[in-house]
Design a protein around this motif. Structure first.
Motif, mmCIF file in Angstrom:
data_model
loop_
_atom_site.group_PDB
_atom_site.id
_atom_site.type_symbol
_atom_site.label_atom_id
_atom_site.label_comp_id
_atom_site.label_asym_id
_atom_site.label_seq_id
_atom_site.Cartn_x
_atom_site.Cartn_y
_atom_site.Cartn_z
ATOM 1 N N THR A 60 0.835 -1.199 0.000
ATOM 2 C CA THR A 60 0.000 0.000 0.000
ATOM 3 C C THR A 60 0.872 1.252 0.000
ATOM 4 O O THR A 60 1.860 1.343 0.735
ATOM 5 C CB THR A 60 -0.908 0.028 1.247
ATOM 6 O OG1 THR A 60 -1.802 -1.089 1.180
ATOM 7 C CG2 THR A 60 -1.724 1.311 1.300
ATOM 8 N N GLY A 61 0.515 2.216 -0.840
ATOM 9 C CA GLY A 61 1.288 3.449 -0.910
ATOM 10 C C GLY A 61 2.477 3.379 -1.834
ATOM 11 O O GLY A 61 3.231 4.356 -1.963
ATOM 12 N N THR A 62 2.668 2.235 -2.504
ATOM 13 C CA THR A 62 3.738 2.093 -3.497
ATOM 14 C C THR A 62 3.096 1.818 -4.849
ATOM 15 O O THR A 62 1.928 1.426 -4.926
ATOM 16 C CB THR A 62 4.690 0.922 -3.158
ATOM 17 O OG1 THR A 62 4.048 -0.317 -3.518
ATOM 18 C CG2 THR A 62 5.049 0.905 -1.674
ATOM 19 N N PRO A 63 3.848 1.978 -5.947
ATOM 20 C CA PRO A 63 3.294 1.654 -7.272
ATOM 21 C C PRO A 63 3.358 0.174 -7.609
ATOM 22 O O PRO A 63 2.996 -0.221 -8.722
ATOM 23 C CB PRO A 63 4.178 2.453 -8.234
ATOM 24 C CG PRO A 63 5.153 3.211 -7.421
ATOM 25 C CD PRO A 63 5.150 2.623 -6.059
ATOM 26 N N VAL A 64 3.842 -0.654 -6.677
ATOM 27 C CA VAL A 64 4.001 -2.080 -6.966
ATOM 28 C C VAL A 64 2.639 -2.700 -7.284
ATOM 29 O O VAL A 64 1.653 -2.487 -6.576
ATOM 30 C CB VAL A 64 4.650 -2.814 -5.779
ATOM 31 C CG1 VAL A 64 4.715 -4.320 -6.045
ATOM 32 C CG2 VAL A 64 6.046 -2.258 -5.518
ATOM 33 N N ARG A 65 2.592 -3.456 -8.367
ATOM 34 C CA ARG A 65 1.361 -4.104 -8.794
ATOM 35 C C ARG A 65 1.341 -5.557 -8.329
ATOM 36 O O ARG A 65 2.373 -6.236 -8.325
ATOM 37 C CB ARG A 65 1.223 -4.040 -10.316
ATOM 38 C CG ARG A 65 1.301 -2.630 -10.868
ATOM 39 C CD ARG A 65 1.201 -2.615 -12.375
ATOM 40 N NE ARG A 65 -0.141 -3.019 -12.821
ATOM 41 C CZ ARG A 65 -0.460 -3.235 -14.104
ATOM 42 N NH1 ARG A 65 0.468 -3.098 -15.043
ATOM 43 N NH2 ARG A 65 -1.678 -3.568 -14.435
ATOM 44 N N VAL A 66 0.173 -6.023 -7.945
ATOM 45 C CA VAL A 66 -0.004 -7.394 -7.464
ATOM 46 C C VAL A 66 -0.991 -8.100 -8.372
ATOM 47 O O VAL A 66 -1.998 -7.513 -8.797
ATOM 48 C CB VAL A 66 -0.517 -7.406 -6.007
ATOM 49 C CG1 VAL A 66 -0.781 -8.841 -5.538
ATOM 50 C CG2 VAL A 66 0.487 -6.712 -5.082
ATOM 51 N N GLY A 67 -0.704 -9.344 -8.692
ATOM 52 C CA GLY A 67 -1.599 -10.098 -9.560
ATOM 53 C C GLY A 67 -1.742 -11.538 -9.123
ATOM 54 O O GLY A 67 -1.065 -12.009 -8.207
ATOM 55 N N GLY A 68 -2.638 -12.242 -9.810
ATOM 56 C CA GLY A 68 -2.817 -13.667 -9.570
ATOM 57 C C GLY A 68 -1.971 -14.486 -10.525
ATOM 58 O O GLY A 68 -1.665 -14.043 -11.642
ATOM 59 N N GLN A 69 -1.620 -15.695 -10.096
ATOM 60 C CA GLN A 69 -0.814 -16.576 -10.942
ATOM 61 C C GLN A 69 -1.655 -17.289 -12.002
ATOM 62 O O GLN A 69 -1.115 -17.986 -12.861
ATOM 63 C CB GLN A 69 -0.099 -17.619 -10.083
ATOM 64 C CG GLN A 69 0.974 -17.041 -9.198
ATOM 65 C CD GLN A 69 1.629 -18.088 -8.317
ATOM 66 O OE1 GLN A 69 1.496 -19.288 -8.542
ATOM 67 N NE2 GLN A 69 2.345 -17.638 -7.294
#
Length: 257
Positions: A60-69
């Protein structure tokens, strides 16, 4: 594009507690990494489904993207055990990994299923992470032909939107060394040309996976838009090494433009 993409798939190597610690360790480093915070380097993480929510919380608060495998190619309904693209998007994920060689080999996933998952992801506003690559070592031109055919099949009938194409020659996944630089260049150039020829894929990227590690981005230069890491990134310090390399490449591209 000057942005350089670095992705990490955790597969199922980490249990929940270990993954949570890893998210916190990586988040602490990317919060002070200028290239990531500025957007010059795009970092994405694909953990297991159960780890998606703690990953989103940690970054949270970063541009890092999270996804599903993975993602279901079906709509909501009577599809026991599936996770829909709409639900992934609802919780805050923004990427869906699709068509990985292990899904194809271990679970018999077909080109038709890859295409249906790609359509579902784009319809839900997710960025498909399309894993593409030949199964056997072959000449670069032949590998490029296979890769482009897989890309076109995956995008058949899909709505407009950016995709991230991860070129992963199956024979190089888990190998001691990546494919040769010349081999990667030929295939990556062909994939980028196919994307550039499709006005619906503006802003799409081609990254390399398959024994990727430090030094690869420097060696490949403009041939690829980034790398897709596996076990090498289990060490957060090692991951930062590649982020630093990506930052240097992004700066060079920015100067050239």
């Amino acid at each position: 594009m000057s942005q350089v993409t670095v992705g990490v798939s955790l597969k199922t190597y980490f249990g929940h507690e270990r993954a949570t610690r890893w998210f916190d360790e990586v988040a602490a480093r990317v919060r002070v990494h200028d290239a990531v915070t500025s957007g010059a380097v795009e970092l994405f993480i694909t953990p297991t489904y159960l780890q998606v929510l703690p990953a989103l919380a940690a970054f949270t608060g970063t541009p890092v993207r999270v996804g599903g495998q993975d993602v279901s190619g079906e709509p909501a309904g009577a599809f026991t055990g599936e996770v829909t693209a709409a639900e992934l998007a609802e919780v805050g994920a923004s990427i869906a990994e699709i068509g990985h060689a292990e899904r194809r080999r271990l679970y018999g996933e077909t080109e038709e299923q890859t295409a249906s998952k790609t359509r579902a992801a784009l319809d839900a506003g997710l960025t498909p992470l399309l894993c593409i690559g030949e199964t056997e070592r072959q000449q670069p031109a032949d590998a490029a032909h296979v890769a482009v055919a897989q890309l076109q099949s995956a995008l058949d009938g899909a709505a407009p939107g950016r995709v991230i194409v991860a070129y992963e020659p199956v024979w190089a996944i888990g190998a001691p060394e990546p494919a040769g630089h010349d081999h990667i260049r030929v295939v990556a150039v062909a994939l980028r040309a196919a994307l550039d020829a499709d006005p619906a894929r503006t802003g799409s990227s081609v990254i390399y996976g398959g024994a990727a590690g430090p030094g690869l981005l420097t060696g490949l230069g403009d041939a690829v838009d980034g790398v897709f890491l596996g076990r090498f990134a289990h060490d957060p310090v090692a991951l930062v090494t590649v982020l630093d390399e990506a930052a240097q490449l992004a700066a060079l591209r920015g100067d050239a433009s």
